[in-house]
Motif scaffolding. Structure first.
Motif, PDB file in Angstrom:
ATOM      1  N   PRO A 130       3.402   1.843  78.604  1.00  0.00           N
ATOM      2  CA  PRO A 130       3.487   2.982  77.918  1.00  0.00           C
ATOM      3  C   PRO A 130       5.595   2.775  77.624  1.00  0.00           C
ATOM      4  O   PRO A 130       5.850   1.854  77.435  1.00  0.00           O
ATOM      5  N   VAL A 131       5.286   3.276  76.621  1.00  0.00           N
ATOM      6  CA  VAL A 131       6.591   3.397  75.656  1.00  0.00           C
ATOM      7  C   VAL A 131       7.865   3.984  76.349  1.00  0.00           C
ATOM      8  O   VAL A 131       8.936   3.948  76.927  1.00  0.00           O
ATOM      9  N   SER A 132       7.068   5.101  77.662  1.00  0.00           N
ATOM     10  CA  SER A 132       8.309   6.071  77.866  1.00  0.00           C
ATOM     11  C   SER A 132       7.156   6.953  78.835  1.00  0.00           C
ATOM     12  O   SER A 132       5.578   6.639  79.128  1.00  0.00           O
ATOM     13  N   GLU A 175       6.610  -1.359  83.277  1.00  0.00           N
ATOM     14  CA  GLU A 175       5.188  -1.841  83.880  1.00  0.00           C
ATOM     15  C   GLU A 175       3.911  -2.195  85.401  1.00  0.00           C
ATOM     16  O   GLU A 175       3.276  -2.612  85.556  1.00  0.00           O
ATOM     17  N   GLU A 176       4.727  -0.396  85.179  1.00  0.00           N
ATOM     18  CA  GLU A 176       3.335   0.304  86.787  1.00  0.00           C
ATOM     19  C   GLU A 176       2.613   0.442  85.795  1.00  0.00           C
ATOM     20  O   GLU A 176       1.809   0.575  87.366  1.00  0.00           O
ATOM     21  N   VAL A 177       2.298   0.610  85.000  1.00  0.00           N
ATOM     22  CA  VAL A 177       1.110   1.586  84.172  1.00  0.00           C
ATOM     23  C   VAL A 177       0.052   0.603  83.402  1.00  0.00           C
ATOM     24  O   VAL A 177       1.234   0.246  82.683  1.00  0.00           O
ATOM     25  N   ARG A 178      -0.558   0.736  82.571  1.00  0.00           N
ATOM     26  CA  ARG A 178      -1.349   0.361  81.976  1.00  0.00           C
ATOM     27  C   ARG A 178      -1.390   1.376  81.042  1.00  0.00           C
ATOM     28  O   ARG A 178      -2.849   2.555  81.689  1.00  0.00           O
ATOM     29  N   CYS A 179      -1.740   1.387  79.023  1.00  0.00           N
ATOM     30  CA  CYS A 179      -2.485   2.536  78.441  1.00  0.00           C
ATOM     31  C   CYS A 179      -3.138   1.934  77.589  1.00  0.00           C
ATOM     32  O   CYS A 179      -3.419   0.320  78.227  1.00  0.00           O
ATOM     33  N   VAL A 180      -4.646   2.533  77.175  1.00  0.00           N
ATOM     34  CA  VAL A 180      -5.644   1.088  76.502  1.00  0.00           C
ATOM     35  C   VAL A 180      -6.268   1.603  75.612  1.00  0.00           C
ATOM     36  O   VAL A 180      -5.786   3.173  75.177  1.00  0.00           O
ATOM     37  N   ARG A 181      -6.214   0.808  74.055  1.00  0.00           N
ATOM     38  CA  ARG A 181      -6.858   1.274  73.491  1.00  0.00           C
ATOM     39  C   ARG A 181      -7.803   2.010  73.112  1.00  0.00           C
ATOM     40  O   ARG A 181      -8.853   2.139  73.448  1.00  0.00           O
ATOM     41  N   GLU A 182      -7.750   2.324  71.565  1.00  0.00           N
ATOM     42  CA  GLU A 182      -7.807   4.681  71.757  1.00  0.00           C
ATOM     43  C   GLU A 182      -9.463   4.082  72.090  1.00  0.00           C
ATOM     44  O   GLU A 182     -10.054   4.422  72.058  1.00  0.00           O
ATOM     45  N   ASN A 183      -9.784   3.044  71.058  1.00  0.00           N
ATOM     46  CA  ASN A 183     -11.381   2.355  70.175  1.00  0.00           C
ATOM     47  C   ASN A 183     -12.211   2.679  72.051  1.00  0.00           C
ATOM     48  O   ASN A 183     -13.506   2.837  71.802  1.00  0.00           O
ATOM     49  N   LEU A 184     -11.500   1.621  73.319  1.00  0.00           N
ATOM     50  CA  LEU A 184     -11.866   1.988  74.240  1.00  0.00           C
ATOM     51  C   LEU A 184     -11.882   2.694  75.276  1.00  0.00           C
ATOM     52  O   LEU A 184     -12.722   3.112  76.727  1.00  0.00           O
ATOM     53  N   THR A 185     -11.386   4.073  74.230  1.00  0.00           N
ATOM     54  CA  THR A 185     -11.783   4.801  75.562  1.00  0.00           C
ATOM     55  C   THR A 185     -12.845   6.225  74.852  1.00  0.00           C
ATOM     56  O   THR A 185     -13.105   6.061  73.559  1.00  0.00           O
ATOM     57  N   GLU A 186     -12.671   7.441  75.969  1.00  0.00           N
ATOM     58  CA  GLU A 186     -13.607   8.482  75.644  1.00  0.00           C
ATOM     59  C   GLU A 186     -13.197   9.637  75.702  1.00  0.00           C
ATOM     60  O   GLU A 186     -11.956  10.104  76.708  1.00  0.00           O
TER      61      GLU A 186
END
Length: 565
Positions: A130-132, A175-186
């Protein structure tokens, strides 16, 4: 939609109290999870969703616990972070559950599969920091035992998967968490409320479970297991978090046919029918061979049906042009109504659930006849003569199995027009990992435990009785079953019986003389509990007015869709 950074001190308002409590113990099935034959990626521990590979984490470290005081009763919940994350995988969000349940949940962790990124997206990895963070809720930092709820702010083109919880007011490390690219989500939606102060606080705080918005056999949404929280939520609101999407069309983690049979052998429940049940199930061929007739609109005479159902029209949709009925003579009708327990098998439909991360094993039971209803009005119980009767009763329950490890996760119990999911920790087991299913007297609805369940107004004690108990009438579905459909396995693996393609009604439409029967009921009631006929009609379920001929399994919503709760 974001709830902003307004923070509220629960302790000062005495609505939610931090507590140190005995942690819920993890739940395990009564017997070990079986070993499965090789031949697919079922029960391998991880599942590929395309560019992402995910693992299910069920080990947790607690972050913060609290108790809601409501009408003299307390309800505790605990927030957890995943522990023992496999090397190379990343956290997507945290987990929450009530303290009065065994520790029974999961969150998915993910890592990017090398070499799967599309050329046009080579500069856009599947996962990003995440950016913040945005503080969406928190407790007063002047007190011990504080908690802070953070929404990861995703980079452009990415989505957050869950909420992150800390016990300190400082922002978590990126670094604690990750976000997922939008086309890989629903898109996902809030479902069951875990805890809420809405009814007692001018500063409400609520926590919900989440699930994919689109669910069913063809849906690609994958539940991450995380929660959502905030002050309020309208049904039209889009959540700030998403679920994952399975872009691997091979559904490689689904079980092969041998593994499906092993699952049924190990998890197939025993169905108990009521000791006073008069209308038992049968196999479909027995029903046909013993006199069932096919009728067509405009024809007064029905045609005999061979045991395979070869003469039944197949495919299309139910347009009420055809229907099945009992023989015309009373002796043959009465014989067929009683069913034949010895011939009975469970008809099994196996299908992907939650994007192929779970397998649903829907087990259908056929009863030639649904008996009359029993009404409950306060302390008075009145058996009906005709109301509730219909020909051709299809009921089912559904086993939901995790494709990560082959564990029985839940069972759905179909209760007339709806039903409910019951977690494996709340099931009654009869042998090993085989649960008990109770079939209600005359109506054949499915329940997890014996007893009387009221369909109607429980507050007034008025409605239809659903009575369940053990008896000598039972079926062991781990032995007596027939797999009739498993579309994901491909053509030729499972041969569907001809009768399964019959999309019309398995019984004639019946209209009851409800007013006449209810008048008789009213006349026997004490004066102080009598209602007008009109008011009684409003309180009873719609089944009192009449029964359309029931359709077969393939015409039910849950054949392609998710179960209706």
């Amino acid at each position: 939609m974001s709830f902003g950074c307004e923070c509220f001190c629960w302790r000062n308002n005495q609505e939610l109290h931090h507590h140190h409590t005995v942690k819920p113990k993890p739940f395990s099935l009564p017997s070990p999870i079986p070993k499965f034959s090789q031949g697919s990626d079922f029960s391998r521990g991880t599942i590929r969703l395309g560019e992402l590979e995910v693992a299910k984490v069920t080990n947790f470290d607690s972050i913060w616990s609290c108790t809601l005081l409501l009408q003299g009763k307390s309800k505790g919940v605990t927030f957890y972070k995943p522990a023992q994350i496999p090397h190379g995988f990343f956290c997507l969000g945290h987990y929450c559950q009530p303290d009065d349940h065994p520790l029974r949940g999961y969150v998915l962790v993910a890592h990017e599969v090398e070499g799967t990124n599309h050329l046009e997206l080579k500069n856009l990895p599947a996962l990003k920091n995440p950016v913040s963070y945005s503080l969406i809720w928190g407790t007063d930092s002047t007190h011990n035992g504080c908690a802070y709820f953070w929404l990861p702010i995703a980079p452009k083109g990415y989505k957050a998967m869950g909420i992150y919880v800390t016990d300190k007011p400082m922002q978590p490390e990126l670094e604690e968490v990750r976000c997922v690219r939008e086309n890989l989500t629903e898109a996902c939606e809030a479902c069951d409320v875990i805890i809420s102060t809405e009814s007692i606080s001018k500063y409400p705080f609520q926590v919900w479970k989440t699930r994919p918005c689109e669910r069913g056999m063809m849906a690609k949404g994958v539940s991450v297991g995380t929660f959502f929280c905030g002050a309020y939520l309208n049904s039209e609101d889009e959540l700030d978090i998403a679920c994952l999407k399975n872009l691997d069309c091979t559904l490689h983690a689904m079980p092969n046919l041998d593994q499906v049979q092993s699952l049924i052998k190990n998890y197939g429940p025993t169905i108990f029918f009521h000791p006073d049940e008069e209308y038992l199930p049968s196999s479909v061929p027995w029903f046909f061979k013993n006199g069932a007739l096919l009728y067509r609109d405009g024809k007064s005479k029905g045609d005999s049906i061979d045991y395979k159902g070869s003469i039944l029209p197949r495919g299309g949709e139910n347009d009420s042009e055809y229907w099945i009925d009992l023989p015309e003579d009373d002796e043959s009708r009465d014989f067929l109504k009683k069913g034949d327990l010895e011939s009975t098998v469970l008809y099994v439909h196996v299908k992907p659930a939650l994007g192929g991360t779970f397998t649903d094993i829907a087990m259908w039971v056929f009863c030639p006849f649904n008996g009359p209803a029993t009404l409950k009005i306060g302390l008075v119980t009145v058996p009906m003569n005709k109301i509730g009767e219909h020909v051709g009763d299809w009921e089912h329950y559904t086993l939901r199995v995790s494709n990560f490890n082959g564990e029985l996760w839940q069972i759905f119990f179909s209760e007339h027009s709806g039903g409910r999911w019951v977690d494996a920790s709340e099931l009654e087991f009869i042998e090993g990992n085989k649960a008990v299913v109770y079939s209600s007297k005359h109506g054949h609805a499915s329940y997890a435990h014996a007893g009387m369940y009221l369909q109607g107004s429980s507050k007034l004690g008025i409605g239809l009785r659903n009575d369940n108990a053990r008896s000598k009438f039972y079926i062991d579905s781990s032995v007596k079953y027939q797999i009739v459909a498993a579309e994901y396995l491909g053509d030729g693996i499972v041969e569907e019986p001809l009768w399964l393609q019959f999309m019309e009604e398995w019984g004639p439409t019946i209209v009851y003389d409800s007013r006449s029967e209810l008048d008789k009921v009213i006349n026997i009631l004490p004066l102080f509990v009598r209602f007008s006929v009109e008011n009684i009609f409003d309180l009873f379920p719609t089944e009192l007015y009449g029964e359309e001929g029931p359709t077969g399994p393939k015409e039910k919503h849950n054949w392609l869709g998710d179960e209706i709760c």
